[in-house]
Design a protein around this motif. Sequence first.
Motif, PDB file in Angstrom:
ATOM      1  N   ASN A  15      -4.084  12.163   6.530  1.00  0.00           N
ATOM      2  CA  ASN A  15      -3.056  11.434   7.274  1.00  0.00           C
ATOM      3  C   ASN A  15      -3.034   9.981   6.814  1.00  0.00           C
ATOM      4  OD1 ASN A  15      -1.141  10.648   9.143  1.00  0.00           O
ATOM      5  ND2 ASN A  15      -2.627  10.408  10.801  1.00  0.00           N
ATOM      6  N   GLY A  16      -1.974   9.606   6.115  1.00  0.00           N
ATOM      7  CA  GLY A  16      -1.811   8.226   5.685  1.00  0.00           C
ATOM      8  C   GLY A  16      -2.885   7.749   4.731  1.00  0.00           C
ATOM      9  N   GLU A  17      -3.278   8.598   3.824  1.00  0.00           N
ATOM     10  CA  GLU A  17      -4.330   8.204   2.883  1.00  0.00           C
ATOM     11  C   GLU A  17      -3.752   7.368   1.742  1.00  0.00           C
ATOM     12  OE1 GLU A  17      -7.542  10.718   0.404  1.00  0.00           O
ATOM     13  OE2 GLU A  17      -7.700  10.734   2.582  1.00  0.00           O
ATOM     14  N   ILE A  18      -4.422   6.254   1.446  1.00  0.00           N
ATOM     15  CA  ILE A  18      -3.949   5.329   0.418  1.00  0.00           C
ATOM     16  C   ILE A  18      -4.145   5.938  -0.967  1.00  0.00           C
ATOM     17  CG2 ILE A  18      -4.282   3.069  -0.649  1.00  0.00           C
ATOM     18  CD1 ILE A  18      -5.243   2.076   2.097  1.00  0.00           C
ATOM     19  N   VAL A  19      -3.065   5.955  -1.764  1.00  0.00           N
ATOM     20  CA  VAL A  19      -3.150   6.458  -3.130  1.00  0.00           C
ATOM     21  C   VAL A  19      -2.912   5.362  -4.166  1.00  0.00           C
ATOM     22  CG1 VAL A  19      -2.563   8.834  -2.536  1.00  0.00           C
ATOM     23  CG2 VAL A  19      -0.732   7.230  -3.097  1.00  0.00           C
ATOM     24  N   ALA A  20      -2.354   4.208  -3.738  1.00  0.00           N
ATOM     25  CA  ALA A  20      -2.150   3.090  -4.665  1.00  0.00           C
ATOM     26  C   ALA A  20      -1.970   1.806  -3.871  1.00  0.00           C
ATOM     27  CB  ALA A  20      -0.937   3.326  -5.557  1.00  0.00           C
ATOM     28  N   THR A  21      -2.415   0.674  -4.440  1.00  0.00           N
ATOM     29  CA  THR A  21      -2.243  -0.637  -3.819  1.00  0.00           C
ATOM     30  C   THR A  21      -1.832  -1.655  -4.874  1.00  0.00           C
ATOM     31  OG1 THR A  21      -4.574  -1.258  -4.151  1.00  0.00           O
ATOM     32  CG2 THR A  21      -3.999  -0.185  -2.065  1.00  0.00           C
ATOM     33  N   HIS A  22      -1.198  -2.733  -4.413  1.00  0.00           N
ATOM     34  CA  HIS A  22      -0.904  -3.872  -5.285  1.00  0.00           C
ATOM     35  C   HIS A  22      -1.116  -5.114  -4.442  1.00  0.00           C
ATOM     36  CE1 HIS A  22       2.017  -6.115  -8.181  1.00  0.00           C
ATOM     37  NE2 HIS A  22       0.762  -6.186  -8.579  1.00  0.00           N
ATOM     38  N   GLU A  23      -2.274  -5.726  -4.584  1.00  0.00           N
ATOM     39  CA  GLU A  23      -2.686  -6.841  -3.730  1.00  0.00           C
ATOM     40  C   GLU A  23      -3.339  -7.910  -4.588  1.00  0.00           C
ATOM     41  OE1 GLU A  23      -5.212  -4.895  -0.912  1.00  0.00           O
ATOM     42  OE2 GLU A  23      -3.547  -4.082   0.259  1.00  0.00           O
ATOM     43  N   ASP A  24      -2.512  -8.846  -5.082  1.00  0.00           N
ATOM     44  CA  ASP A  24      -3.001  -9.873  -6.012  1.00  0.00           C
ATOM     45  C   ASP A  24      -2.383 -11.212  -5.629  1.00  0.00           C
ATOM     46  OD1 ASP A  24      -3.779 -11.477  -8.079  1.00  0.00           O
ATOM     47  OD2 ASP A  24      -2.959 -10.235  -9.671  1.00  0.00           O
ATOM     48  N   LYS A  45       0.856  -1.178   0.000  1.00  0.00           N
ATOM     49  CA  LYS A  45       0.000   0.000   0.000  1.00  0.00           C
ATOM     50  C   LYS A  45       0.896   1.233   0.000  1.00  0.00           C
ATOM     51  CE  LYS A  45      -3.916  -2.024   2.510  1.00  0.00           C
ATOM     52  NZ  LYS A  45      -4.745  -1.949   3.745  1.00  0.00           N
ATOM     53  N   LEU A  46       0.561   2.178  -0.858  1.00  0.00           N
ATOM     54  CA  LEU A  46       1.292   3.436  -0.918  1.00  0.00           C
ATOM     55  C   LEU A  46       0.413   4.523  -0.326  1.00  0.00           C
ATOM     56  CD1 LEU A  46       3.809   4.987  -1.958  1.00  0.00           C
ATOM     57  CD2 LEU A  46       2.541   5.376  -4.079  1.00  0.00           C
ATOM     58  N   THR A  47       0.925   5.233   0.680  1.00  0.00           N
ATOM     59  CA  THR A  47       0.115   6.254   1.350  1.00  0.00           C
ATOM     60  C   THR A  47       0.794   7.618   1.273  1.00  0.00           C
ATOM     61  OG1 THR A  47       1.121   5.864   3.519  1.00  0.00           O
ATOM     62  CG2 THR A  47      -0.830   4.556   2.950  1.00  0.00           C
ATOM     63  N   TYR A  48      -0.049   8.636   1.473  1.00  0.00           N
ATOM     64  CA  TYR A  48       0.439  10.019   1.423  1.00  0.00           C
ATOM     65  C   TYR A  48      -0.157  10.789   2.592  1.00  0.00           C
ATOM     66  CZ  TYR A  48       1.216  14.793  -0.206  1.00  0.00           C
ATOM     67  OH  TYR A  48       1.599  16.101  -0.303  1.00  0.00           O
ATOM     68  N   THR A  49       0.653  11.672   3.168  1.00  0.00           N
ATOM     69  CA  THR A  49       0.225  12.486   4.305  1.00  0.00           C
ATOM     70  C   THR A  49       0.571  13.946   4.054  1.00  0.00           C
ATOM     71  OG1 THR A  49       0.489  10.678   5.898  1.00  0.00           O
ATOM     72  CG2 THR A  49       0.535  12.923   6.769  1.00  0.00           C
ATOM     73  N   ASP A  50      -0.374  14.841   4.351  1.00  0.00           N
ATOM     74  CA  ASP A  50      -0.080  16.278   4.360  1.00  0.00           C
ATOM     75  C   ASP A  50      -0.914  16.920   5.457  1.00  0.00           C
ATOM     76  OD1 ASP A  50      -2.649  16.625   3.359  1.00  0.00           O
ATOM     77  OD2 ASP A  50      -2.012  17.147   1.332  1.00  0.00           O
ATOM     78  N   ALA A  51      -1.076  18.224   5.401  1.00  0.00           N
ATOM     79  CA  ALA A  51      -1.802  18.922   6.467  1.00  0.00           C
ATOM     80  C   ALA A  51      -3.290  18.581   6.478  1.00  0.00           C
ATOM     81  CB  ALA A  51      -1.620  20.434   6.313  1.00  0.00           C
ATOM     82  N   ASN A  52      -3.800  18.047   5.368  1.00  0.00           N
ATOM     83  CA  ASN A  52      -5.234  17.761   5.272  1.00  0.00           C
ATOM     84  C   ASN A  52      -5.574  16.286   5.444  1.00  0.00           C
ATOM     85  OD1 ASN A  52      -5.998  20.476   4.711  1.00  0.00           O
ATOM     86  ND2 ASN A  52      -5.311  20.219   2.598  1.00  0.00           N
TER      87      ASN A  52
END
Length: 373
Positions: A316-325, A307-314
């Motif tokens: 926290n740890g939001e998923i932007v991409a996954t690879h689960e197969d 899981k690829l996550t991104y965090t900024d001021a708005n």
Amino acid sequence: MDKKANKPVLVDGKEVIVEKDFIPEKRDGFVEMIFKVPGEIIRGKETVVFEKLYRDGRELTAHEDIFDEGQTTTTVNPEIGTRLADILNNDKVLNPISIVKLEDKVFFKDLVVGEEYKLTMNLWNKKTNDFVKDEKGNKLTVEKTFIPTVKSGTIPISITLDLRKYRDVDLVAFEELTYKGQIMAIHKDKENKKQTINVTNPKIKTKFATIDNKKIAQGDVYNITLKDTVKYTGLVPNKVYRMHLTVMDKSTKKPLIVNGKTVETELTFRTPDKVTDKNGSVSGEVTITATTNLSMHKGKDIVAFEKLTYTDANVNGEIVATHEDFDDEDQTITIAKFYLPITGSDKLILGSIIGSILIIGSVIIILKKREVI
């Protein structure tokens, strides 16, 4: 009169002429006359009124001075230009996350100081070739009224969006400036880069193996390091992301448990600041490792989930991409069913087994010799 051209203003090919009869109540005074002229015709022009006074059809006097300021009015020529970006970092290439506040900086020119104007902003979806809609299916609209204190300047107008709906989409800000309900200026150019933001579409693809690039785990599986090489595309340049790795048991479709714990790890990394993709995003590769004991999972297939996550001021740890197969061979390692244990207490066990075999062999040889005697 058009002052610059020194010619009469024409509406539908005709001069603008107003006449009014009046009876003066005193020797000196004034009389008002109203001219109605389409604003677009005199937009950005200085216009001068020429007057003539008649009595009984005879001209008594005239006032026709093209340079007389008292006879002159100036009609403004409002213009607007804009730049759309996120308000947090002033970025124009953005992650598809749930909370993004966009700000459109509107540059205005030639407004009348002290008068009230209204800005209206809509967003255009270049992928669907239609306006962005609100939850009710109506055109999403943001309005802002303001009173300029300067003739030319800047006014911001903002909107908060869930960009998860707009992966791989260019959004363009359309603006309209009105005064008392009349359009003064518009800025609606689908191809204008300053008016446009790009929402990326992050993707990840991985190769899971042992640290020495084997797809079968064998040998020293009591303390083995697994390596996951992750290729990414569509990330925002010069931003910090976090890659999460969880090792899954393919047979149970659940996380692999070793010593009562899930085998998982994570890596924080920053993307390059040099754009590599046409849409302004970047591609690259990171490697994430995990060391564990696989001795209790002989013969199993294990699969790397990322899981690829991104965090900024708005967010926290939001998923932007996954690879689960579970069926992706590149994400899968097989743990060998049979192997010789070679470390720790197993060395002692192996030595004991070999010693026992030697002792048994010696006994058999002695017995055979006795039989011969």
